[in-house]
Design an enzyme around this catalytic site. Structure first.
Site, PDB file in Angstrom:
ATOM      1  N   ARG A  73      27.606  70.424  -4.382  1.00  0.00           N
ATOM      2  CA  ARG A  73      28.929  71.017  -4.640  1.00  0.00           C
ATOM      3  C   ARG A  73      29.074  71.431  -6.106  1.00  0.00           C
ATOM      4  O   ARG A  73      30.137  71.262  -6.717  1.00  0.00           O
ATOM      5  CB  ARG A  73      30.062  70.056  -4.259  1.00  0.00           C
ATOM      6  CG  ARG A  73      29.927  69.432  -2.881  1.00  0.00           C
ATOM      7  CD  ARG A  73      29.809  70.461  -1.807  1.00  0.00           C
ATOM      8  NE  ARG A  73      29.571  69.865  -0.489  1.00  0.00           N
ATOM      9  CZ  ARG A  73      29.271  70.585   0.583  1.00  0.00           C
ATOM     10  NH1 ARG A  73      29.133  71.889   0.504  1.00  0.00           N
ATOM     11  NH2 ARG A  73      29.083  70.001   1.743  1.00  0.00           N
ATOM     12  N   ASN A 112      25.094  60.617  -3.111  1.00  0.00           N
ATOM     13  CA  ASN A 112      24.044  60.605  -2.084  1.00  0.00           C
ATOM     14  C   ASN A 112      22.722  60.417  -2.821  1.00  0.00           C
ATOM     15  O   ASN A 112      22.102  61.376  -3.265  1.00  0.00           O
ATOM     16  CB  ASN A 112      24.038  61.923  -1.296  1.00  0.00           C
ATOM     17  CG  ASN A 112      25.339  62.121  -0.538  1.00  0.00           C
ATOM     18  OD1 ASN A 112      25.811  61.214   0.152  1.00  0.00           O
ATOM     19  ND2 ASN A 112      25.948  63.289  -0.683  1.00  0.00           N
ATOM     20  N   GLU A 141      28.768  59.268   5.965  1.00  0.00           N
ATOM     21  CA  GLU A 141      28.051  60.509   6.227  1.00  0.00           C
ATOM     22  C   GLU A 141      26.545  60.273   6.368  1.00  0.00           C
ATOM     23  O   GLU A 141      25.737  60.902   5.698  1.00  0.00           O
ATOM     24  CB  GLU A 141      28.374  61.541   5.137  1.00  0.00           C
ATOM     25  CG  GLU A 141      29.873  61.797   5.056  1.00  0.00           C
ATOM     26  CD  GLU A 141      30.279  62.962   4.173  1.00  0.00           C
ATOM     27  OE1 GLU A 141      29.655  63.149   3.127  1.00  0.00           O
ATOM     28  OE2 GLU A 141      31.241  63.670   4.549  1.00  0.00           O
ATOM     29  N   ARG A 162      32.993  53.084  -2.811  1.00  0.00           N
ATOM     30  CA  ARG A 162      33.801  54.194  -2.283  1.00  0.00           C
ATOM     31  C   ARG A 162      34.353  53.889  -0.891  1.00  0.00           C
ATOM     32  O   ARG A 162      33.688  53.242  -0.077  1.00  0.00           O
ATOM     33  CB  ARG A 162      32.965  55.480  -2.234  1.00  0.00           C
ATOM     34  CG  ARG A 162      32.639  56.001  -3.607  1.00  0.00           C
ATOM     35  CD  ARG A 162      31.787  57.251  -3.522  1.00  0.00           C
ATOM     36  NE  ARG A 162      32.553  58.461  -3.479  1.00  0.00           N
ATOM     37  CZ  ARG A 162      32.286  59.474  -2.660  1.00  0.00           C
ATOM     38  NH1 ARG A 162      31.320  59.403  -1.775  1.00  0.00           N
ATOM     39  NH2 ARG A 162      33.002  60.573  -2.713  1.00  0.00           N
ATOM     40  N   LYS A 208      39.663  58.315  -2.253  1.00  0.00           N
ATOM     41  CA  LYS A 208      40.005  59.734  -2.419  1.00  0.00           C
ATOM     42  C   LYS A 208      41.515  59.919  -2.340  1.00  0.00           C
ATOM     43  O   LYS A 208      42.200  59.177  -1.641  1.00  0.00           O
ATOM     44  CB  LYS A 208      39.310  60.586  -1.355  1.00  0.00           C
ATOM     45  CG  LYS A 208      37.815  60.737  -1.594  1.00  0.00           C
ATOM     46  CD  LYS A 208      37.171  61.813  -0.721  1.00  0.00           C
ATOM     47  CE  LYS A 208      35.670  61.885  -1.023  1.00  0.00           C
ATOM     48  NZ  LYS A 208      34.958  62.926  -0.273  1.00  0.00           N
ATOM     49  N   ASP A 244      39.607  64.994   2.843  1.00  0.00           N
ATOM     50  CA  ASP A 244      38.520  65.282   1.908  1.00  0.00           C
ATOM     51  C   ASP A 244      38.870  66.431   0.974  1.00  0.00           C
ATOM     52  O   ASP A 244      38.372  67.541   1.150  1.00  0.00           O
ATOM     53  CB  ASP A 244      37.246  65.614   2.699  1.00  0.00           C
ATOM     54  CG  ASP A 244      36.011  65.660   1.817  1.00  0.00           C
ATOM     55  OD1 ASP A 244      36.095  65.251   0.644  1.00  0.00           O
ATOM     56  OD2 ASP A 244      34.960  66.109   2.310  1.00  0.00           O
ATOM     57  N   GLU A 288      40.120  58.819  -6.644  1.00  0.00           N
ATOM     58  CA  GLU A 288      39.067  59.834  -6.812  1.00  0.00           C
ATOM     59  C   GLU A 288      39.640  61.211  -6.489  1.00  0.00           C
ATOM     60  O   GLU A 288      40.098  61.462  -5.384  1.00  0.00           O
ATOM     61  CB  GLU A 288      37.896  59.516  -5.874  1.00  0.00           C
ATOM     62  CG  GLU A 288      36.776  60.540  -5.919  1.00  0.00           C
ATOM     63  CD  GLU A 288      35.579  60.197  -4.999  1.00  0.00           C
ATOM     64  OE1 GLU A 288      35.355  59.004  -4.705  1.00  0.00           O
ATOM     65  OE2 GLU A 288      34.887  61.138  -4.578  1.00  0.00           O
ATOM     66  N   GLU A 307      35.190  72.416  -4.642  1.00  0.00           N
ATOM     67  CA  GLU A 307      34.542  72.583  -3.340  1.00  0.00           C
ATOM     68  C   GLU A 307      35.428  73.331  -2.331  1.00  0.00           C
ATOM     69  O   GLU A 307      34.994  74.290  -1.712  1.00  0.00           O
ATOM     70  CB  GLU A 307      34.155  71.204  -2.795  1.00  0.00           C
ATOM     71  CG  GLU A 307      33.570  71.255  -1.403  1.00  0.00           C
ATOM     72  CD  GLU A 307      33.115  69.889  -0.906  1.00  0.00           C
ATOM     73  OE1 GLU A 307      33.259  68.888  -1.621  1.00  0.00           O
ATOM     74  OE2 GLU A 307      32.606  69.833   0.231  1.00  0.00           O
ATOM     75  N   TRP A 346      32.886  66.557  12.856  1.00  0.00           N
ATOM     76  CA  TRP A 346      33.365  66.021  11.588  1.00  0.00           C
ATOM     77  C   TRP A 346      34.796  65.497  11.616  1.00  0.00           C
ATOM     78  O   TRP A 346      35.316  65.039  10.586  1.00  0.00           O
ATOM     79  CB  TRP A 346      33.222  67.069  10.481  1.00  0.00           C
ATOM     80  CG  TRP A 346      31.784  67.435  10.233  1.00  0.00           C
ATOM     81  CD1 TRP A 346      31.107  68.485  10.769  1.00  0.00           C
ATOM     82  CD2 TRP A 346      30.851  66.728   9.414  1.00  0.00           C
ATOM     83  NE1 TRP A 346      29.804  68.486  10.331  1.00  0.00           N
ATOM     84  CE2 TRP A 346      29.618  67.406   9.493  1.00  0.00           C
ATOM     85  CE3 TRP A 346      30.929  65.575   8.617  1.00  0.00           C
ATOM     86  CZ2 TRP A 346      28.479  66.982   8.816  1.00  0.00           C
ATOM     87  CZ3 TRP A 346      29.789  65.161   7.935  1.00  0.00           C
ATOM     88  CH2 TRP A 346      28.589  65.850   8.049  1.00  0.00           C
TER      89      TRP A 346
HETATM   90  C1  GCU Z   1      32.306  65.889   1.041  1.00  0.00           C
HETATM   91  C2  GCU Z   1      31.243  66.797   0.499  1.00  0.00           C
HETATM   92  C3  GCU Z   1      29.915  66.121   0.453  1.00  0.00           C
HETATM   93  C4  GCU Z   1      30.006  64.798  -0.285  1.00  0.00           C
HETATM   94  C5  GCU Z   1      31.115  63.961   0.306  1.00  0.00           C
HETATM   95  C6  GCU Z   1      31.398  62.688  -0.483  1.00  0.00           C
HETATM   96  O1  GCU Z   1      32.081  65.620   2.394  1.00  0.00           O
HETATM   97  O2  GCU Z   1      31.187  67.977   1.278  1.00  0.00           O
HETATM   98  O3  GCU Z   1      29.021  66.992  -0.185  1.00  0.00           O
HETATM   99  O4  GCU Z   1      28.825  64.120  -0.249  1.00  0.00           O
HETATM  100  O5  GCU Z   1      32.302  64.687   0.329  1.00  0.00           O
HETATM  101  O6  GCU Z   1      32.451  62.629  -1.102  1.00  0.00           O
HETATM  102  O7  GCU Z   1      30.615  61.760  -0.455  1.00  0.00           O
END
Ligand code: GCU
Length: 646
Positions: free
Chosen positions: A126, A167, A251, A284, A325, A330, A352, A358, A509
């Site tokens: 992103r 990630n 995710e 998180r 968040k 999101d 956050e 994005e 999703w």
């Molecule tokens: C969103 C984003 C991802 C990111 C995720 C996160 O889904 O598109 O790229 O990894 O947020 O906050 O972990």
């Protein structure tokens, strides 16, 4: 090459005299502060006295700035606070402040952080402003630019950065091994010398890769011992290391759920391992089922973070901070505030946000986000059993409400290797503004913007007025031509750029709008998923009923006929048409305001913004026409004003 952003003043010996009273002048952070003072043209021939304050109320990061008979005085308790105070003094003077009255400034938030989503190969998840300046070809980069970045960050009072993507994959796993640890140490020292702590994102699954452990179960003795050893190693190399940010069970990433454990068991295992060294685990809460069947009407992604974390209140170790968040989904252009704020009393929490754009135009559209963040921070949570002052989001995340020691604000950052650091020249207002907002959430979005404009483009009245107007109208404009009334997600899948109304409609999703020819929206009250009931009263009752739900969140909370009349007096369908036409017109206005600045702002900056505006003009019309046509085709209800629909 890179731009000097808002610190764009000539660096030269300015003949200033700096007198130190009571500080350790050999500390790198102090030396850097003095260097700034001696280089800032605005302080030429001035005398600056830096005085040890011994004033408890200032804490470790506060300072007092004053002007006594022409001498500037910086009072602070620590060397780190001196650097924040020095930058602030320089910036205040550059904005024309005379300091006739002294200024006492103490940061409201203990943690004021930026999260980089940078990958070791140099790409940025992103990222919209070029490649990473921390990593390249699976290696760590430390150069002049890194130091420049440390200056920017310190100059607006940030005190922490996480340098790698949440990630964590491939070479990033080696940031805590012999392969890279010395470079991480060097980076950590560099940022320390500007008063900024360095954190890493951590791969929760790391011990799985070790054949002797082959698990990440937080209650497994071998896993616990593995992390204890790892922390011992890290701190033997970097004694002052700040800690880790962790994305687990999210995710597709493994986490405690993989082993039938809860989120507190996962976070606490790491927290106990790092505790002897004074480190922090930032955990998180972005945990939800990302393999949902779109036919399933019961599961509601919006509930997930609350459902997983709310019942664990009080079970987290003292050195765990939950990173939550701002909204339940999101980072959409409009979402309600997450009900987790106000739902936990005995847990450290931080908010956050995302200044990486994005979902808000990817730094090709102008979108000054500070007004939106201000709204979120001012949201009254009606939290119960407060022991401190205030129960708005900003009170909770600053730790005031429940007197939590660790708390704060962070944002996924918008920087990269581009000449101007943020892709769009005007996106730097978000990088600057978010830092200022973390320091003092009471500042207005306008005042923050004015400061940034003055420091970046100078104080020409037309320049200040026009850019201020552009910034202040940009988030509302973006919301107008985006998905309507809080429904979100009408973007092209994966890339998240450009209109695609059904792009996420039949996906896994959990992001649906459920539009048919008569109605659109989700029922999230007690007759639906019950999400509205997660809020404290009076919000629960307010969101329960259509009559009391604010227009801008109508479709987030309720499934509504297009003919329903909103509080604004317009039907939903007419609101959609009107806002989409208006949004695109707003971009025309922003464009004219910018055209008036030719010759008044630096030519290269003028051209760069021009190029992006040209795209935004086209792309906002694309949004307008795709969204309006989508709804016209669904409903066959014409626009009252007879404008063209396709
Ligand atoms: C969103 C984003 C991802 C990111 C995720 C996160 O889904 O598109 O790229 O990894 O947020 O906050 O972990």
């Amino acid at each position: 090459m890179y731009s000097k952003l808002w610190l764009n003043y000539e660096a030269k010996e300015n003949g200033a005299i700096v007198i130190s009273e009571g500080f350790d002048t050999s500390k790198p952070v102090y030396i850097n502060a003095v260097k700034e003072l001696l280089n800032a043209g605005i302080l030429s021939e001035s005398t600056i006295r830096i005085v040890k304050a011994c004033d408890e109320s200032l804490g470790e990061e506060g300072y007092i700035l004053s002007n006594e008979n022409g001498d500037y005085i910086i009072k602070a308790n620590t060397e780190k606070a001196v650097i924040y105070g020095s930058f602030r003094l320089i910036n205040l003077l550059r904005c024309g402040e005379k300091l006739s009255v002294s200024k006492k400034e103490i940061p409201a938030n203990p943690l004021r952080m930026l999260n980089h989503w940078d990958n070791m190969d140099g790409s940025i998840e992103r990222g919209y402003s070029g490649s990473s300046f921390f990593f390249e070809n699976n290696d760590v980069v430390i150069n002049r630019r890194t130091e420049e970045y440390a200056r920017f960050v310190a100059s607006v009072g940030y005190n922490g950065i996480v340098i790698n993507n949440v990630n964590v994959k491939q070479a990033a796993c080696d940031l805590i091994n012999d392969r890279f640890i010395d470079k991480v140490k060097a980076l950590s020292e560099l940022f320390d010398s500007y008063g900024v702590k360095l954190y890493l994102s951590l791969n929760y699954a790391a011990p799985i890769e070790d054949p002797a452990v082959a698990s990440a179960d937080p209650l497994d003795e071998k896993v616990i011992a593995w992390w204890e050893e790892k922390m011992k190693y890290i701190y033997s190399k970097i004694p002052g290391f700040a800690g880790f940010l962790v994305k687990a069970d999210s995710e597709g990433r493994p986490g405690p759920f993989t082993y039938g454990r809860n989120q507190a068991e996962g976070a606490n295992m790491l927290a106990r391992a790092i505790k002897p060294y004074g480190g922090v685990i930032i955990w998180r809460c972005f945990v939800y089922n990302c393999r949902q069947d779109w036919r399933d009407l019961k599961t509601d992604r919006a509930r997930a973070a609350y459902d997983y974390f709310h019942n664990l209140d009080g079970l987290f170790e003292e050195n765990v901070v939950l990173q939550i968040k701002n909204g339940p989904m999101d980072f959409q252009v409009r979402e309600p505030v997450t009900p987790l704020f106000g739902g936990m009393e005995k847990t450290n929490q931080m908010i956050e946000f995302q200044i990486a754009q994005e979902y808000t135009g990817q730094q090709r559209h102008i979108c000054y986000l500070i007004p939106w963040f201000k709204e979120v921070l001012s949201f009254e949570t009606y939290a119960k059993n407060a022991i401190g002052n205030g129960t708005t989001v900003k009170d909770i995340v600053s730790g005031r409400t429940y007197k939590r020691p660790m708390a704060g604000m962070c944002a996924v950052t918008n920087t990269g290797n581009d000449y101007n650091w943020t892709g769009h020249d005007l996106a730097a207002a978000n990088l600057y503004g978010f830092g200022r907002l973390c320091f003092d959430p009471e500042l207005s979005a306008e005042d923050i913007a004015k400061e940034w404009i003055a420091l970046t483009f100078g104080s020409n009245e037309k320049v200040v007025n026009n850019i201020l107007k552009m910034l202040m109208m940009s988030w509302p404009a973006y919301e107008k031509y985006n998905a309507p009334l809080g429904i979100g997600w009408m973007v092209a899948p994966h890339e998240h750029y450009g209109p695609d109304p059904d792009g996420y409609e039949y996906s896994m999703w959990g992001t649906y709008h459920k539009a048919n020819h008569e109605t659109i929206g989700l029922e999230r009250n007690s007759t639906g998923t019950g999400y509205a009931g997660l809020y404290n009263e009076p919000w629960a009752s307010c969101y329960e009923k259509v009559e009391t739900t604010p227009d801008e969140l109508m479709l987030f909370f309720h499934k509504m006929p297009y003919t329903h009349v909103l509080k604004s007096g317009k039907t939903i369908i007419q609101h959609i048409y009107d806002t989409h036409f208006e949004g695109a017109e707003d971009v025309e206005v922003m464009n004219s305001l910018w055209q008036e600045l030719k010759g008044l702002v630096p030519e290269d900056s003028f051209e760069r913004v021009n190029g992006r505006l040209e795209h935004q003009l086209y792309h906002s019309k694309e949004w307008r026409d795709v969204i309006n046509s989508y709804f016209y085709r669904k409903t066959l209800i014409p626009d009252e004003k007879g404008r063209e629909l396709y």
